[in-house]
Write a protein that holds these residues in place. Structure first.
Motif, PDB file in Angstrom:
ATOM      1  N   MET A   1       0.824  -1.198   0.000  1.00  9.32           N
ATOM      2  CA  MET A   1       0.000   0.000   0.000  1.00  9.32           C
ATOM      3  C   MET A   1       0.877   1.274   0.000  1.00  9.32           C
ATOM      4  O   MET A   1       0.557   2.227  -0.672  1.00  9.32           O
ATOM      5  CB  MET A   1      -0.924  -0.024   1.220  1.00  9.32           C
ATOM      6  CG  MET A   1      -1.906   1.108   1.233  1.00  9.32           C
ATOM      7  SD  MET A   1      -3.025   0.985  -0.140  1.00  9.32           S
ATOM      8  CE  MET A   1      -4.431   1.769   0.477  1.00  9.32           C
ATOM      9  N   VAL A   2       1.966   1.266   0.767  1.00 16.75           N
ATOM     10  CA  VAL A   2       2.867   2.415   0.804  1.00 16.75           C
ATOM     11  C   VAL A   2       3.495   2.638  -0.569  1.00 16.75           C
ATOM     12  O   VAL A   2       3.652   3.772  -1.015  1.00 16.75           O
ATOM     13  CB  VAL A   2       3.957   2.218   1.880  1.00 16.75           C
ATOM     14  CG1 VAL A   2       4.984   3.329   1.831  1.00 16.75           C
ATOM     15  CG2 VAL A   2       3.332   2.134   3.259  1.00 16.75           C
ATOM     16  N   SER A   3       3.825   1.553  -1.246  1.00 13.95           N
ATOM     17  CA  SER A   3       4.403   1.662  -2.585  1.00 13.95           C
ATOM     18  C   SER A   3       3.430   2.338  -3.540  1.00 13.95           C
ATOM     19  O   SER A   3       3.832   3.184  -4.336  1.00 13.95           O
ATOM     20  CB  SER A   3       4.783   0.281  -3.106  1.00 13.95           C
ATOM     21  OG  SER A   3       5.297   0.366  -4.404  1.00 13.95           O
ATOM     22  N   LEU A   4       2.175   1.978  -3.464  1.00 20.17           N
ATOM     23  CA  LEU A   4       1.161   2.578  -4.337  1.00 20.17           C
ATOM     24  C   LEU A   4       0.978   4.059  -4.025  1.00 20.17           C
ATOM     25  O   LEU A   4       0.919   4.886  -4.938  1.00 20.17           O
ATOM     26  CB  LEU A   4      -0.171   1.842  -4.202  1.00 20.17           C
ATOM     27  CG  LEU A   4      -1.318   2.380  -5.054  1.00 20.17           C
ATOM     28  CD1 LEU A   4      -0.983   2.241  -6.529  1.00 20.17           C
ATOM     29  CD2 LEU A   4      -2.605   1.659  -4.724  1.00 20.17           C
ATOM     30  N   LEU A   5       0.911   4.415  -2.751  1.00 18.56           N
ATOM     31  CA  LEU A   5       0.731   5.823  -2.383  1.00 18.56           C
ATOM     32  C   LEU A   5       1.942   6.668  -2.761  1.00 18.56           C
ATOM     33  O   LEU A   5       1.793   7.790  -3.239  1.00 18.56           O
ATOM     34  CB  LEU A   5       0.452   5.939  -0.883  1.00 18.56           C
ATOM     35  CG  LEU A   5      -0.893   5.390  -0.424  1.00 18.56           C
ATOM     36  CD1 LEU A   5      -1.005   5.481   1.090  1.00 18.56           C
ATOM     37  CD2 LEU A   5      -2.035   6.114  -1.092  1.00 18.56           C
ATOM     38  N   SER A   6       3.134   6.135  -2.566  1.00 21.87           N
ATOM     39  CA  SER A   6       4.311   6.900  -2.955  1.00 21.87           C
ATOM     40  C   SER A   6       4.412   7.011  -4.475  1.00 21.87           C
ATOM     41  O   SER A   6       4.913   8.003  -4.993  1.00 21.87           O
ATOM     42  CB  SER A   6       5.582   6.286  -2.374  1.00 21.87           C
ATOM     43  OG  SER A   6       5.813   5.011  -2.901  1.00 21.87           O
ATOM     44  N   HIS A   7       3.921   6.008  -5.190  1.00 24.20           N
ATOM     45  CA  HIS A   7       3.912   6.068  -6.656  1.00 24.20           C
ATOM     46  C   HIS A   7       2.942   7.147  -7.141  1.00 24.20           C
ATOM     47  O   HIS A   7       3.264   7.906  -8.050  1.00 24.20           O
ATOM     48  CB  HIS A   7       3.517   4.705  -7.221  1.00 24.20           C
ATOM     49  CG  HIS A   7       3.506   4.649  -8.713  1.00 24.20           C
ATOM     50  ND1 HIS A   7       4.655   4.574  -9.460  1.00 24.20           N
ATOM     51  CD2 HIS A   7       2.473   4.662  -9.596  1.00 24.20           C
ATOM     52  CE1 HIS A   7       4.340   4.542 -10.739  1.00 24.20           C
ATOM     53  NE2 HIS A   7       3.032   4.596 -10.848  1.00 24.20           N
TER      54      HIS A   7
END
Length: 50
Positions: A1-7
């Motif tokens: 989820m963090v990867s998606l938000l940072s993307h």
């Protein structure tokens, strides 16, 4: 989820998370440039005006 938000926020260059779509690395660099300009502009203008 963090990867998606940072993307989505173009923060992968700051967080070190991999890009979901590798082409977006250019937008991350552009985001860093505009952030730098936005932070440096008031300093440059205040030095120029005095």
């Amino acid at each position: 989820m963090v990867s998606l938000l940072s993307h989505l926020a173009y923060l992968n260059n700051f967080t070190g998370a991999p890009y979901i779509n590798p082409v977006y690395w250019t937008l991350g660099i552009e985001f860093q440039f505009y952030l730098f300009v936005a932070l440096a502009f008031p300093v440059i203008v205040s030095k120029w005006g005095t």
